[in-house]
Scaffold this motif. Sequence first.
Motif, PDB file in Angstrom:
ATOM      1  N   VAL A   1      67.765  -2.436  40.650  1.00  0.00           N
ATOM      2  CA  VAL A   1      68.110  -1.466  39.474  1.00  0.00           C
ATOM      3  C   VAL A   1      69.356  -1.964  38.720  1.00  0.00           C
ATOM      4  N   ASP A   2      69.178  -2.225  37.455  1.00  0.00           N
ATOM      5  CA  ASP A   2      70.296  -2.647  36.666  1.00  0.00           C
ATOM      6  C   ASP A   2      70.430  -1.592  35.316  1.00  0.00           C
ATOM      7  N   LEU A   3      71.195  -0.432  35.424  1.00  0.00           N
ATOM      8  CA  LEU A   3      71.042   0.460  34.155  1.00  0.00           C
ATOM      9  C   LEU A   3      72.512   1.155  34.273  1.00  0.00           C
ATOM     10  N   PRO A   4      72.976   1.405  33.184  1.00  0.00           N
ATOM     11  CA  PRO A   4      74.093   2.238  33.016  1.00  0.00           C
ATOM     12  C   PRO A   4      74.042   3.637  33.683  1.00  0.00           C
ATOM     13  N   PRO A   5      74.929   4.311  34.123  1.00  0.00           N
ATOM     14  CA  PRO A   5      74.804   5.627  34.878  1.00  0.00           C
ATOM     15  C   PRO A   5      74.133   6.734  33.970  1.00  0.00           C
ATOM     16  N   GLU A   6      74.449   6.506  32.516  1.00  0.00           N
ATOM     17  CA  GLU A   6      73.536   7.821  31.717  1.00  0.00           C
ATOM     18  C   GLU A   6      72.035   7.506  31.829  1.00  0.00           C
ATOM     19  N   ASP A   7      71.718   6.317  31.960  1.00  0.00           N
ATOM     20  CA  ASP A   7      70.281   5.930  31.873  1.00  0.00           C
ATOM     21  C   ASP A   7      69.618   6.072  33.139  1.00  0.00           C
ATOM     22  N   ALA A   8      70.467   6.081  34.369  1.00  0.00           N
ATOM     23  CA  ALA A   8      70.257   6.004  35.591  1.00  0.00           C
ATOM     24  C   ALA A   8      69.802   7.751  35.816  1.00  0.00           C
TER      25      ALA A   8
ATOM     26  N   THR B   1      62.318  11.143  41.186  1.00  0.00           N
ATOM     27  CA  THR B   1      61.950  12.622  41.583  1.00  0.00           C
ATOM     28  C   THR B   1      60.627  13.040  41.197  1.00  0.00           C
ATOM     29  N   SER B   2      60.338  12.575  40.041  1.00  0.00           N
ATOM     30  CA  SER B   2      58.636  13.255  39.971  1.00  0.00           C
ATOM     31  C   SER B   2      57.847  12.374  40.466  1.00  0.00           C
ATOM     32  N   TYR B   3      57.910  11.007  40.783  1.00  0.00           N
ATOM     33  CA  TYR B   3      57.163  10.130  41.443  1.00  0.00           C
ATOM     34  C   TYR B   3      57.274  10.049  43.195  1.00  0.00           C
ATOM     35  N   CYS B   4      58.230  10.846  43.484  1.00  0.00           N
ATOM     36  CA  CYS B   4      58.583  10.765  44.755  1.00  0.00           C
ATOM     37  C   CYS B   4      58.947   9.473  45.444  1.00  0.00           C
ATOM     38  N   GLU B   5      59.736   8.800  44.534  1.00  0.00           N
ATOM     39  CA  GLU B   5      60.397   7.702  45.094  1.00  0.00           C
ATOM     40  C   GLU B   5      61.732   7.748  45.703  1.00  0.00           C
ATOM     41  N   ASN B   6      61.698   7.878  46.746  1.00  0.00           N
ATOM     42  CA  ASN B   6      63.045   8.297  47.664  1.00  0.00           C
ATOM     43  C   ASN B   6      64.155   6.889  47.462  1.00  0.00           C
ATOM     44  N   ARG B   7      63.608   6.055  47.827  1.00  0.00           N
ATOM     45  CA  ARG B   7      64.740   4.918  47.814  1.00  0.00           C
ATOM     46  C   ARG B   7      65.195   4.520  46.458  1.00  0.00           C
ATOM     47  N   LEU B   8      64.363   4.421  45.406  1.00  0.00           N
ATOM     48  CA  LEU B   8      64.887   4.461  43.823  1.00  0.00           C
ATOM     49  C   LEU B   8      65.752   5.523  43.536  1.00  0.00           C
ATOM     50  N   LYS B   9      65.582   6.855  44.277  1.00  0.00           N
ATOM     51  CA  LYS B   9      66.384   8.078  44.157  1.00  0.00           C
ATOM     52  C   LYS B   9      67.679   7.638  44.577  1.00  0.00           C
ATOM     53  N   ARG B  10      67.984   7.243  45.667  1.00  0.00           N
ATOM     54  CA  ARG B  10      69.102   6.668  46.279  1.00  0.00           C
ATOM     55  C   ARG B  10      69.785   5.602  45.525  1.00  0.00           C
ATOM     56  N   LEU B  11      69.160   4.731  45.192  1.00  0.00           N
ATOM     57  CA  LEU B  11      69.684   3.649  44.103  1.00  0.00           C
ATOM     58  C   LEU B  11      70.276   4.396  43.237  1.00  0.00           C
ATOM     59  N   CYS B  12      69.608   5.307  42.509  1.00  0.00           N
ATOM     60  CA  CYS B  12      70.370   5.770  41.008  1.00  0.00           C
ATOM     61  C   CYS B  12      71.386   6.586  41.427  1.00  0.00           C
ATOM     62  N   GLN B  13      71.460   7.158  42.568  1.00  0.00           N
ATOM     63  CA  GLN B  13      72.575   8.137  42.793  1.00  0.00           C
ATOM     64  C   GLN B  13      73.763   7.065  43.030  1.00  0.00           C
ATOM     65  N   HIS B  14      73.541   6.121  43.747  1.00  0.00           N
ATOM     66  CA  HIS B  14      74.442   5.218  43.811  1.00  0.00           C
ATOM     67  C   HIS B  14      75.173   4.453  42.625  1.00  0.00           C
ATOM     68  N   ILE B  15      74.380   4.036  41.698  1.00  0.00           N
ATOM     69  CA  ILE B  15      74.556   3.603  40.193  1.00  0.00           C
ATOM     70  C   ILE B  15      75.461   4.753  39.455  1.00  0.00           C
ATOM     71  N   ILE B  16      75.242   5.925  39.602  1.00  0.00           N
ATOM     72  CA  ILE B  16      75.680   7.273  39.015  1.00  0.00           C
ATOM     73  C   ILE B  16      77.155   7.362  39.644  1.00  0.00           C
TER      74      ILE B  16
ATOM     75  N   ASP C   1      68.028  18.206  41.595  1.00  0.00           N
ATOM     76  CA  ASP C   1      68.139  18.726  43.234  1.00  0.00           C
ATOM     77  C   ASP C   1      68.568  17.412  43.940  1.00  0.00           C
ATOM     78  N   ALA C   2      69.719  16.800  43.549  1.00  0.00           N
ATOM     79  CA  ALA C   2      70.276  15.710  44.311  1.00  0.00           C
ATOM     80  C   ALA C   2      71.442  16.042  44.754  1.00  0.00           C
ATOM     81  N   GLU C   3      71.433  16.684  45.983  1.00  0.00           N
ATOM     82  CA  GLU C   3      72.588  17.537  46.634  1.00  0.00           C
ATOM     83  C   GLU C   3      73.917  16.535  46.801  1.00  0.00           C
ATOM     84  N   ASP C   4      73.683  15.407  47.419  1.00  0.00           N
ATOM     85  CA  ASP C   4      74.674  14.534  47.703  1.00  0.00           C
ATOM     86  C   ASP C   4      75.538  14.123  46.371  1.00  0.00           C
TER      87      ASP C   4
END
Length: 558
Positions: free
Chosen positions: A460-467, A475-490, A510-513
């Motif tokens: 994933v290569d996105l600025p944090p705002e787009d992430a 979250t909608s598509y239940c893609e947990n690995r992608l969710k973690r990647l987005c959190q890392h970018i943010i 609902d991203a608690e970490d």
Amino acid sequence: MVDVGKWPLFTLLGAQEVSRIRQACVFGTSANEAIYITQDDEVFVFGLNCSNCLGTGDSQSTMVPKKLDFLRGKKVVSLSYGSGPHVLLATEGGELFAWGHNGYSQLGNGTTNQGVSPILVSTNLQNKKITQVACGSHHSLALTHDGEVFAWGYNNCGQVGSGATANQPTPRRVTNCLQSKVVMGIACGQTSSMAVLDNGEVFGWGYNGNGQLGVGNNGNQLTPCRLAALQGLCVLQIASGYAHSLALTDEGLLYAWGANTYGQLGTGNKSNQLSPVHIMAEKERGEGEKPAVGSKRTRENTEEAWHRETDRIVEIAACHSTHTSACKTQSGQVYMWGQCRGQSIVLPHLTHFSCTDDVFACFATPSVMWRLLSMEHDDFLTVAQSLRKEFDSPETADLKFSVDGKYIHVHKAVLKIRCEHFRSMFQSHWTEDMKEVIEIDQFSYPVYRSFLEFLYTDNVDLPPEDAIGLLDLATSYCENRLKRLCQHIIKRGITVENAFSLLSAAVRYDAEDLEEFCFKFCVNHLTEVTQTAAFWQIDGNMLKEFICRASRCGAFKN
């Protein structure tokens, strides 16, 4: 595929610059210098510049690559480096260039002046075409097209092969036993030299205190001496470590000799060997040897590989800067032994690597390269590379997504394989299964394109705002690995200006970490954050919740 990013120095370069690299070498006493050649045959250097070993004309360190204009357009065929360090480079045209440390005349120009810029080494080499170079700690070897060996530099132990121990200021042909022989390969230990002939014989000269010459004793040799213990074998390749040596025969057999303090001979003990010993014999790999840590093969498959017919060795690897050894078999298995990040590995250990170069990047001390690394590949692409290449390709796609009026071309089969959401979507009772174009209106184009590209590349290569938007999609598509990647970018892209927006999004999705991370950032920078537009645009309930939570953390204590 070999990835130069495995050497820490190359993480200083951007992805675009790395993609231009055709050849590269990391060298120096602490792996702090690098040279690379681009697809356009431009030569760049960067790093610490000890002893002017970057050849930039000055003694300054540089983290920004500098071009060596002197070598522009000259295709490099061989490169080696010493401990000073000094550097030797041979071009396709047979020219020999040298620069760097010259305290022992290892640059071959007849002086002991430091070589701040590349010099053309020509003394005694007129009309000679150099095809291979090798450096010891402070001496140099060059092999000509006609199979002649020239040597110069430090000669305290006879490593120049002149019959004496005086330093050699300019290239001198190594004769004696090699006078009428044709040499096809050369290698250097710290203070020793090796040559393999076209008939498979091996000769060594120089320091022999650890038996690294393999001649059966530990006396220094001032002229080339044949390794009688290899009589009857045809050696194709030789490699020298700091004080040990390896040889590979035309039958795929591996022999080792010399120093063994770290188990670099692979014999199962730490005893030096004065003569070549056959290692990697099938019985040695089968008796008590377990699969290497990190190997991706199953235990059953690995043990089956251990006990099957001998998998012949096709490449050996060592360099004079390290006490590490490696080899590669015909089936692509890579083994390493010797010094491994300070530990001693006394038997060849199966790794999960696909090339011997990775052994030196990850395990050797220092993590230098054992050869000039070539990034040139054939036309074969791995599955991962093929998928990456075909993302958004109109020629092969069978489906289009329309987002914000723009198309993204994809392959239905890939989406079904990679994502549960699409696997459900492309079933006959969904209307989308019959469509050639699917309209997307709940996500922006950058977000949806990034999601689809992730399915093809795992990146994933996105600025944090787009992430944030991609986090919503994940979250909608239940893609947990992608969710973690987005959190890392943010987390990586959080600033005072966007902190409260990111906190709001983390709560919403609902991203608690991530919520905890953003909350702590806001509290740590409370004064600045409360003055941003994002803070004042927040709804009242969330604002109250934030103030209550911050007060519980002691944010408002006098």
